[in-house]
Design a protein around this motif. Sequence first.
Motif, PDB file in Angstrom:
ATOM      1  N   THR A   1      63.328  14.057  31.043  1.00 36.01           N
ATOM      2  CA  THR A   1      63.084  15.332  31.683  1.00 36.01           C
ATOM      3  C   THR A   1      63.256  16.460  30.696  1.00 36.01           C
ATOM      4  OG1 THR A   1      65.401  15.355  32.360  1.00 36.01           O
ATOM      5  CG2 THR A   1      63.800  14.556  33.956  1.00 36.01           C
ATOM      6  N   ILE A   2      62.482  17.516  30.926  1.00 40.29           N
ATOM      7  CA  ILE A   2      62.573  18.696  30.079  1.00 40.29           C
ATOM      8  C   ILE A   2      63.803  19.485  30.496  1.00 40.29           C
ATOM      9  CG2 ILE A   2      61.365  20.766  29.324  1.00 40.29           C
ATOM     10  CD1 ILE A   2      58.800  19.461  30.211  1.00 40.29           C
ATOM     11  N   PRO A   3      64.665  19.845  29.567  1.00 39.35           N
ATOM     12  CA  PRO A   3      65.855  20.615  29.924  1.00 39.35           C
ATOM     13  C   PRO A   3      65.485  22.025  30.338  1.00 39.35           C
ATOM     14  CG  PRO A   3      65.681  20.406  27.561  1.00 39.35           C
ATOM     15  CD  PRO A   3      64.589  19.552  28.153  1.00 39.35           C
ATOM     16  N   VAL A   4      66.439  22.719  30.920  1.00 41.40           N
ATOM     17  CA  VAL A   4      66.193  24.060  31.418  1.00 41.40           C
ATOM     18  C   VAL A   4      65.744  24.982  30.314  1.00 41.40           C
ATOM     19  CG1 VAL A   4      68.625  24.618  31.122  1.00 41.40           C
ATOM     20  CG2 VAL A   4      67.220  25.993  32.625  1.00 41.40           C
TER      21      VAL A   4
ATOM     22  N   PRO B   1      72.155  23.195  35.252  1.00 40.27           N
ATOM     23  CA  PRO B   1      72.089  23.888  36.549  1.00 40.27           C
ATOM     24  C   PRO B   1      70.777  24.627  36.771  1.00 40.27           C
ATOM     25  CG  PRO B   1      73.494  25.079  35.010  1.00 40.27           C
ATOM     26  CD  PRO B   1      73.177  23.782  34.361  1.00 40.27           C
ATOM     27  N   LYS B   2      70.050  24.921  35.707  1.00 40.31           N
ATOM     28  CA  LYS B   2      68.786  25.635  35.880  1.00 40.31           C
ATOM     29  C   LYS B   2      67.642  24.705  36.272  1.00 40.31           C
ATOM     30  CE  LYS B   2      70.442  29.672  34.569  1.00 40.31           C
ATOM     31  NZ  LYS B   2      70.507  30.841  35.475  1.00 40.31           N
ATOM     32  N   THR B   3      67.835  23.396  36.106  1.00 40.01           N
ATOM     33  CA  THR B   3      66.834  22.441  36.570  1.00 40.01           C
ATOM     34  C   THR B   3      67.072  22.217  38.059  1.00 40.01           C
ATOM     35  OG1 THR B   3      66.773  21.377  34.404  1.00 40.01           O
ATOM     36  CG2 THR B   3      65.876  20.141  36.256  1.00 40.01           C
TER      37      THR B   3
ATOM     38  N   ASP C   1      65.669  12.566  41.821  1.00 42.37           N
ATOM     39  CA  ASP C   1      66.828  12.155  41.038  1.00 42.37           C
ATOM     40  C   ASP C   1      68.043  12.974  41.441  1.00 42.37           C
ATOM     41  OD1 ASP C   1      64.951  10.623  39.798  1.00 42.37           O
ATOM     42  OD2 ASP C   1      64.921  11.770  37.930  1.00 42.37           O
ATOM     43  N   ALA C   2      69.195  12.441  41.113  1.00 48.80           N
ATOM     44  CA  ALA C   2      70.433  13.168  41.374  1.00 48.80           C
ATOM     45  C   ALA C   2      70.504  14.408  40.492  1.00 48.80           C
ATOM     46  CB  ALA C   2      71.633  12.268  41.105  1.00 48.80           C
ATOM     47  N   ASP C   3      71.039  15.498  41.050  1.00 51.36           N
ATOM     48  CA  ASP C   3      71.192  16.725  40.273  1.00 51.36           C
ATOM     49  C   ASP C   3      72.217  16.514  39.166  1.00 51.36           C
ATOM     50  OD1 ASP C   3      69.375  17.969  41.892  1.00 51.36           O
ATOM     51  OD2 ASP C   3      70.888  18.874  43.202  1.00 51.36           O
ATOM     52  N   ASP C   4      71.965  17.128  38.018  1.00 50.24           N
ATOM     53  CA  ASP C   4      72.863  17.030  36.874  1.00 50.24           C
ATOM     54  C   ASP C   4      73.581  18.359  36.707  1.00 50.24           C
ATOM     55  OD1 ASP C   4      74.173  16.686  34.507  1.00 50.24           O
ATOM     56  OD2 ASP C   4      72.429  16.047  33.350  1.00 50.24           O
ATOM     57  N   PRO C   5      74.910  18.401  36.894  1.00 46.63           N
ATOM     58  CA  PRO C   5      75.636  19.675  36.774  1.00 46.63           C
ATOM     59  C   PRO C   5      75.537  20.284  35.382  1.00 46.63           C
ATOM     60  CG  PRO C   5      77.151  17.807  36.909  1.00 46.63           C
ATOM     61  CD  PRO C   5      75.794  17.286  37.229  1.00 46.63           C
TER      62      PRO C   5
END
Length: 694
Positions: free
Chosen positions: A4-7, A564-566, A557-561
């Motif tokens: 995935t592309i990061p924020v 946070p911008k994704t 997918d599960a959110d990744d703390p």
Amino acid sequence: MKKTIPVSATWIWAIAAFFVFANAPFAFAKPQKKSAGSASENADPLVNAAMKNMETGVWSVNGTVTAKKPIKLQGLLSGEDFDLAMEPGVNPNTPMREIVIKNKAWICSDGETWHATRADDRLIYNWAHVPIMADRKLPSFEKVGSEQRNGQTLLHVRLKVPEKNINPKELPQYWLILDSQGQAQYVGHTEMPMFSQARKEVMYCSFDYAPAKEKIAPPPLGAPVDDKAYGFNDIEQHKFDWKGKVVRLEVTPRILESKQIGEDTYRGFFKDTATPNHYGIVEFPHDALVKLGFLKKIAGGAHASEDLEKMGALGRTEGDPVSFYVQVIPIGEKPAARAVAVGARVVRDPDGSVSYTWDSDEKETAKSPPAPAEPNASDGDLVNRGIEKAKNGDLDGAIADFNRAAELNPKDDAPYYNRAQARALKNDTAGAVADYTKAIELGSTNPAAYNNRGNARAENNDRDGAIADYTRAIELKPDYARAYYNRATLKKEKGDSTGAAADFKQAQKLDPKLVSEGRAADSSSKADAANGDGTGTTVSLLDGKLKLNVPSDFSRDADDPKTPKTLAKFSGPDGAWGEVLRGTHGLTPEKLEGYLKMRVAEYSKGFNWLPKDSHLQWLKKDIVTIDGRKWADWRYVPMLKGTKDYSHSPVYTRFLTTSYKGQLLEITFTSNLNTAPELKQEIDRIMNSVHLEE
């Protein structure tokens, strides 16, 4: 596998990179900084001037590119030319060095032997050059501080963002060398994240730059050993003494066999008719066999002289000696050497460098052939290298490696299985079926070989054969959810609703993400979803302000703390993925068009990873209005050669970008390497369902 592309992708420099790296230490120690005045002072003119100055001259570069494992990079840059070494290289403890001058290119991976390569292979150049690339739209930079070091004044600048507590490592930063008048001379150091479009991964680069005294020169391929003419036996006797050397070969050869061993490489097996029992093998680039008169026309594939004669392709069989230059490459300890042809004539330039040409006009130099396989490479090494090439989109290069691996070990199933995978990606379903079959005949018990052959047979409308393959895959792997799913789809197409329902139910039980409860209950298939009949979910984000309909074969997918911008990530079938990204910097509606032009330019320039038989095609790159709001609608696909539409092309990707409360909001969905036309329709339906309100 989905990445995935990061924020922070909105400010990360995008290039086509194919390796995975680890964090690297910064090249500069943390200095004591002096105030640079107002932190909001615009540094953009200085950054642009420094980069502009580096367009001419020769510059040294030394640094690292990292993500998981460190890559060291050092060498010289001069406009589009470069001489760069990367460590680790292909071989352990040996840097890989590449030199490109104009349209000539050379590569060395063993520390001593140079091979001709493609001048458009510019991966390591992009890593070092992108941070100092002028004439592109850059975001705003602000001054951080200045310092004195080794008698030089360095101005530290970094990307200007509204966040105050952001980690500086996450922002592009430059240290500019200033003159006594405060004018920028060049970029002395840079630290920044760089986004790998191919792997959807962030790499961190840290480079030092400085003016270089030396020039970029051709590798020490040098002139021939001497001007004496040698024969096949001379090469055999001196293969180790002449390793990597260029020798003038003069023989009266008759070609016994011509074999295409790569996209642009042909191997000739010759008999020297003037000397009894003298034979030799020489590899030629492109149409050199024709230019030297051995063939009348290019003959792809493998053909004995009798076949060539029947085809009308056989050239000279006797006559005066033919002279051309070869580079001698010994093959291990075996009594054999491979002579890699570099040209029919030698050209010594005024500066002392040597080049070679196949034409009678010595001013025209030969097109560089692709780098041959390492002389001591095993079939396993070739398979692994081919897999990496395939991952990077070089399907033709991968197939060439699998071909050679199969030649070295014809009883190994791995080259055939992997070549089948590559052929399937090229939509060569008949070739894929043949290779999967060969791998199975050689004893492969990999259930994926049967499942994937079933997919290829299904593409060829051989439903019964495909169902038999899926059944065998399930026998080998009883928990193979994908095989149950595929078999269910074909059973439904054949009218076996009961069998389809049972298989869908089992697939859902084994992998809930693969088939939803609703789809399993009514025997829905992927084809149903393509027609808009599959079950899906309305995803609600931004406190219900943003909504989009996501089909059931895309799981959230599960959110990744840590990101946070994704706002949301999604995993689709066979590596397809999607995400909703909230930007890290301001984007007002009037800047949307400029942002679109910048991103299109970055993608267009950075896509060196496309397969050789394809070109990047922009399907749309416009500003559109949806529910009264302006969006940037941009979408692309690598168009495969010979295709009339993009329905079976991989990497179909769509973006929707807008300004939401003064910040960038971007939605991305891509098919990744999945070539199914139905998946493209699903992606279109997802993007067409997007609804945003303030």
